[in-house]
Every structure is written in structure tokens, then in C-alpha cells.
Motif scaffolding. Sequence first.
Motif, PDB file in Angstrom:
ATOM      1  N   GLY A 212     -11.010 -13.483   9.881  1.00  0.00           N
ATOM      2  CA  GLY A 212     -10.457 -13.538   8.546  1.00  0.00           C
ATOM      3  C   GLY A 212      -8.944 -13.635   8.522  1.00  0.00           C
ATOM      4  O   GLY A 212      -8.274 -13.552   9.554  1.00  0.00           O
ATOM      5  N   ILE A 213      -8.424 -13.812   7.332  1.00  0.00           N
ATOM      6  CA  ILE A 213      -6.986 -13.834   7.054  1.00  0.00           C
ATOM      7  C   ILE A 213      -6.646 -12.526   6.365  1.00  0.00           C
ATOM      8  O   ILE A 213      -7.290 -12.145   5.388  1.00  0.00           O
ATOM      9  CB  ILE A 213      -6.625 -15.034   6.159  1.00  0.00           C
ATOM     10  N   ALA A 214      -5.640 -11.828   6.860  1.00  0.00           N
ATOM     11  CA  ALA A 214      -5.327 -10.478   6.380  1.00  0.00           C
ATOM     12  C   ALA A 214      -4.202 -10.495   5.359  1.00  0.00           C
ATOM     13  O   ALA A 214      -3.186 -11.173   5.539  1.00  0.00           O
ATOM     14  CB  ALA A 214      -4.938  -9.578   7.550  1.00  0.00           C
ATOM     15  N   GLY A 215      -4.399  -9.714   4.296  1.00  0.00           N
ATOM     16  CA  GLY A 215      -3.352  -9.479   3.319  1.00  0.00           C
ATOM     17  C   GLY A 215      -3.193  -7.989   3.075  1.00  0.00           C
ATOM     18  O   GLY A 215      -4.159  -7.229   3.218  1.00  0.00           O
ATOM     19  N   VAL A 216      -1.997  -7.561   2.743  1.00  0.00           N
ATOM     20  CA  VAL A 216      -1.745  -6.178   2.322  1.00  0.00           C
ATOM     21  C   VAL A 216      -1.152  -6.231   0.928  1.00  0.00           C
ATOM     22  O   VAL A 216      -0.163  -6.937   0.690  1.00  0.00           O
ATOM     23  CB  VAL A 216      -0.798  -5.441   3.286  1.00  0.00           C
ATOM     24  N   HIS A 217      -1.768  -5.490   0.001  1.00  0.00           N
ATOM     25  CA  HIS A 217      -1.309  -5.473  -1.386  1.00  0.00           C
ATOM     26  C   HIS A 217      -0.762  -4.096  -1.736  1.00  0.00           C
ATOM     27  O   HIS A 217      -1.429  -3.082  -1.546  1.00  0.00           O
ATOM     28  CB  HIS A 217      -2.458  -5.810  -2.340  1.00  0.00           C
ATOM     29  N   CYS A 218       0.454  -4.078  -2.251  1.00  0.00           N
ATOM     30  CA  CYS A 218       1.049  -2.856  -2.793  1.00  0.00           C
ATOM     31  C   CYS A 218       1.749  -3.232  -4.086  1.00  0.00           C
ATOM     32  O   CYS A 218       2.571  -4.159  -4.104  1.00  0.00           O
ATOM     33  CB  CYS A 218       2.035  -2.238  -1.812  1.00  0.00           C
ATOM     34  N   CYS A 219       1.433  -2.518  -5.167  1.00  0.00           N
ATOM     35  CA  CYS A 219       1.955  -2.902  -6.483  1.00  0.00           C
ATOM     36  C   CYS A 219       3.155  -2.060  -6.907  1.00  0.00           C
ATOM     37  O   CYS A 219       3.461  -1.963  -8.092  1.00  0.00           O
ATOM     38  CB  CYS A 219       0.845  -2.816  -7.532  1.00  0.00           C
ATOM     39  N   GLY A 220       3.850  -1.459  -5.941  1.00  0.00           N
ATOM     40  CA  GLY A 220       5.053  -0.698  -6.262  1.00  0.00           C
ATOM     41  C   GLY A 220       6.128  -0.956  -5.219  1.00  0.00           C
ATOM     42  O   GLY A 220       6.108  -1.971  -4.521  1.00  0.00           O
ATOM     43  N   LYS A 221       7.047  -0.034  -5.092  1.00  0.00           N
ATOM     44  CA  LYS A 221       8.049  -0.125  -4.037  1.00  0.00           C
ATOM     45  C   LYS A 221       7.383   0.162  -2.702  1.00  0.00           C
ATOM     46  O   LYS A 221       6.377   0.846  -2.629  1.00  0.00           O
ATOM     47  CB  LYS A 221       9.173   0.883  -4.274  1.00  0.00           C
ATOM     48  N   THR A 232       0.202  -8.637   9.201  1.00  0.00           N
ATOM     49  CA  THR A 232      -0.478  -9.215   8.043  1.00  0.00           C
ATOM     50  C   THR A 232      -0.039 -10.659   7.821  1.00  0.00           C
ATOM     51  O   THR A 232       1.110 -11.023   8.075  1.00  0.00           O
ATOM     52  CB  THR A 232      -0.225  -8.378   6.775  1.00  0.00           C
ATOM     53  N   ASP A 233      -0.971 -11.467   7.354  1.00  0.00           N
ATOM     54  CA  ASP A 233      -0.677 -12.872   7.082  1.00  0.00           C
ATOM     55  C   ASP A 233      -0.115 -13.072   5.684  1.00  0.00           C
ATOM     56  O   ASP A 233       0.630 -14.020   5.444  1.00  0.00           O
ATOM     57  CB  ASP A 233      -1.962 -13.698   7.210  1.00  0.00           C
ATOM     58  N   ILE A 234      -0.513 -12.199   4.753  1.00  0.00           N
ATOM     59  CA  ILE A 234      -0.106 -12.314   3.351  1.00  0.00           C
ATOM     60  C   ILE A 234       0.439 -10.971   2.892  1.00  0.00           C
ATOM     61  O   ILE A 234      -0.196  -9.929   3.109  1.00  0.00           O
ATOM     62  CB  ILE A 234      -1.285 -12.737   2.448  1.00  0.00           C
ATOM     63  N   LEU A 235       1.589 -10.995   2.270  1.00  0.00           N
ATOM     64  CA  LEU A 235       2.172  -9.799   1.673  1.00  0.00           C
ATOM     65  C   LEU A 235       2.069  -9.970   0.161  1.00  0.00           C
ATOM     66  O   LEU A 235       2.668 -10.881  -0.415  1.00  0.00           O
ATOM     67  CB  LEU A 235       3.619  -9.625   2.117  1.00  0.00           C
ATOM     68  N   SER A 236       1.296  -9.105  -0.475  1.00  0.00           N
ATOM     69  CA  SER A 236       1.038  -9.183  -1.916  1.00  0.00           C
ATOM     70  C   SER A 236       1.819  -8.088  -2.623  1.00  0.00           C
ATOM     71  O   SER A 236       1.658  -6.908  -2.310  1.00  0.00           O
ATOM     72  CB  SER A 236      -0.466  -9.030  -2.168  1.00  0.00           C
ATOM     73  N   PHE A 237       2.648  -8.472  -3.595  1.00  0.00           N
ATOM     74  CA  PHE A 237       3.533  -7.489  -4.224  1.00  0.00           C
ATOM     75  C   PHE A 237       3.670  -7.771  -5.715  1.00  0.00           C
ATOM     76  O   PHE A 237       3.339  -8.859  -6.193  1.00  0.00           O
ATOM     77  CB  PHE A 237       4.908  -7.508  -3.535  1.00  0.00           C
ATOM     78  N   ASP A 238       4.155  -6.780  -6.431  1.00  0.00           N
ATOM     79  CA  ASP A 238       4.418  -6.898  -7.866  1.00  0.00           C
ATOM     80  C   ASP A 238       5.770  -7.581  -8.048  1.00  0.00           C
ATOM     81  O   ASP A 238       6.819  -6.930  -8.027  1.00  0.00           O
ATOM     82  CB  ASP A 238       4.403  -5.503  -8.509  1.00  0.00           C
ATOM     83  N   ALA A 239       5.723  -8.890  -8.214  1.00  0.00           N
ATOM     84  CA  ALA A 239       6.962  -9.656  -8.362  1.00  0.00           C
ATOM     85  C   ALA A 239       7.548  -9.532  -9.753  1.00  0.00           C
ATOM     86  O   ALA A 239       8.718  -9.856  -9.966  1.00  0.00           O
ATOM     87  CB  ALA A 239       6.706 -11.131  -8.042  1.00  0.00           C
ATOM     88  N   PHE A 240       6.767  -9.065 -10.712  1.00  0.00           N
ATOM     89  CA  PHE A 240       7.256  -8.932 -12.075  1.00  0.00           C
ATOM     90  C   PHE A 240       8.247  -7.785 -12.192  1.00  0.00           C
ATOM     91  O   PHE A 240       9.322  -7.937 -12.781  1.00  0.00           O
ATOM     92  CB  PHE A 240       6.084  -8.718 -13.039  1.00  0.00           C
ATOM     93  N   GLU A 241       7.904  -6.632 -11.585  1.00  0.00           N
ATOM     94  CA  GLU A 241       8.750  -5.447 -11.735  1.00  0.00           C
ATOM     95  C   GLU A 241       9.518  -5.061 -10.474  1.00  0.00           C
ATOM     96  O   GLU A 241      10.527  -4.368 -10.564  1.00  0.00           O
ATOM     97  CB  GLU A 241       7.895  -4.257 -12.179  1.00  0.00           C
ATOM     98  N   TYR A 242       9.054  -5.495  -9.297  1.00  0.00           N
ATOM     99  CA  TYR A 242       9.635  -4.965  -8.056  1.00  0.00           C
ATOM    100  C   TYR A 242      10.154  -6.047  -7.118  1.00  0.00           C
ATOM    101  O   TYR A 242      10.322  -5.797  -5.926  1.00  0.00           O
ATOM    102  CB  TYR A 242       8.597  -4.100  -7.332  1.00  0.00           C
ATOM    103  N   PHE A 243      10.442  -7.223  -7.658  1.00  0.00           N
ATOM    104  CA  PHE A 243      10.952  -8.288  -6.801  1.00  0.00           C
ATOM    105  C   PHE A 243      12.205  -7.872  -6.047  1.00  0.00           C
ATOM    106  O   PHE A 243      12.378  -8.168  -4.866  1.00  0.00           O
ATOM    107  CB  PHE A 243      11.244  -9.544  -7.628  1.00  0.00           C
TER     108      PHE A 243
END
Length: 337
Positions: A212-221, A232-243
Motif C-alpha cells: 500500500g501507499i502510506a499517509g499520515v493525517h493530523c488536523c492540528g499543529k 510516509t508517502d502522503i502528509l495530510s494536514f489542515d491547510a485551512f487553519e494550520y498551513f
Amino acid sequence: MSLNFPPFSTTGIGSVPFADPTDACRRIAEAFDIAFWPQMAQRSHREGMIAQCAEGMPYIRFDDALERVWVERDESDQLTPFYESCTHDTRLPITESAAAGLHAFIRMMVGRRVPAVKGHLTGPLTFALGLKDEQGKSVYFDEELREITSMLLQAKIRWQVDELKQCADRVIIFLDEPIFSAIGSSSYLGVEDAEVERLLADSVTAIHQAGGIAGVHCCGKSDWALVMRTGTDILSFDAFEYFETLALYTDDLRAFYERGGFLAWGIVPTSDLIGEADEIAVAEAMRRKVDHLCRHLQKETVRRQSLITPSCGTGSRTPEETEKIFRMIRSVKAAMG
């Protein structure tokens, strides 16, 4: 595995407020480039982030009436058989009672073949800190139980990748780590960065070894450098508030991009801010933030290695708000084309 997704392909994080699993799968497949299975915690507490992954854990207890899940050791030896049965090749299923949306998704995809699909699983840190014993203490602080939670999740990762491979050339698995932003606070003293990195890296490795392809999601700092070091292959983040918190890591991002990593831009808010969010303004914010990174990193790379997502799952929103979020995702993609 190649991450040659079209620039600004869209996918989602996981949770949705819809009541019917089959309908939820259909809505998702119609709305996103990379379909994902819906987590539906409003249907049952068994679909919550901790309970959903807890089946198969030694000494696990469920109280459906009180909507509780916890670990309670007794006189039986449940650890030895777990160690004997849970090897680096073990697959442990996520049952339909824990993930109705996953099983509905698998049924929907029978006979189909698509370029990519996305699954997800509670990350090892959030799971070990969120699962408590009968005294209310996180099992993370029991070294043996902490290791067992990691083994358990890896076995569920392998099973999920195998299942989703049946319908897709590439399977993405996001490790959802909402608790990551709280590490370092007084509530989590004793949680060391080296152990956080090891646990995440072990789950990332399990995804890779399963194909598989790995991603890590964190929706804060977050300590984004640590996340990127996990492989990780993909870094998933809250770009709206924490860019801005991610944009500080220019050197780490450069290395991440150079090894083929993707950013999943969570640009459409899933908080209460969605009520006032405007499609044009959100699309403009996305362009502005991408341009900001392009001032420090290679423009073609930043654009080519980007996905678009909501900032987090939509399970806490209404169905109407969720449909708005889905529409805005499509609108942002069109603006970035």
C-alpha cells in the motif's frame, strides 16, 4: 509504489454523517477522484476511532449500552496466544459491526477496477493513548500493551490493504492521528518523540510491506519533521487553519518532495467555519498557499505532488454541510487546474 496521481486529485479523510452505508459509498464515489470508505460513528459507538480497531485486543471489553470500550486484565493468559498468533504476516479483519461503510464499499466495488482507492485506520499513537484500562489509564503507558496495540493495528492494516487491492491498482491507507497535535502538553507527559516516531514508522512499514501507499493525517499543529521521517508517502494536514505551521519546515519539505512525497491539502474546513465558508474565497486561499510554498520549493513539484481533501472528516457535520464540503472540494480542484 508509484504515486503518479494527477495534480490536485481529490479524496477524503473518512468520517461522514450519512445514515446508510451504501448511499454514503455512492455519494463519495461520485464526489471524489479517489474514493474512500465511509466511517460512520453516528451509527454505533463501535465505529468510533478506538472501538473500531479494538476487536482482537487481549482483555478488551465492550459495553454497548454505555458505549464504552476498555482493557481489563483478568487472571487468564490472553497475551501468550496473541503473541503466538499475531506474526508479521497476520491479517486481522475489521468486522462489519465495526465498519459498515468499509464492507458496503467492498461490496460496491465488486467487479470494478479503478486506479486508486483510499482506506484509513486509527493511528498507533491515537489508539494507544485513547484506549484506557479499567482505572482510566492509557494503555500506551503499559509497555507491553502498547506493543500489542501496534501489532494489532499492523495486522488490520494488512487485511485492509488486501481487501482493497481487489478493486484498485493502488491502495492508500491514511493513519489518522488527531491526538498528535496534543503531544508535548501536560496531558501527555512521558510520551517521547522517539517512541512516537517508532510507532508511526512501524505502521507505515506495515502499509508498504502489504503493497500500500502510506499517509499520515493530523488536523492540528504537529512536529511535521517527525512525521516526514516516518517514511510516509502522503502528509495530510489542515491547510485551512494550520498551513503556517507546515510552511516553516521548508528543508524537510524539500527532502520529502524529492523522495516523491505528496501533500494532501485539507483546504476545505470541516469545523463550524464551514457555515460561512465561500467557494471563491477558499479556492483563492488554496492558490495563495500553494504559491507561498512555490516561492521556496520547485513550483512544478509542489503542484504535481498535491492532493486536495477536506481539513478533517465530516462526521461531526450535518449531511447538508457535508454536501457543501464535497462541492467545495470539486470547486477548489477546478480553480487549481
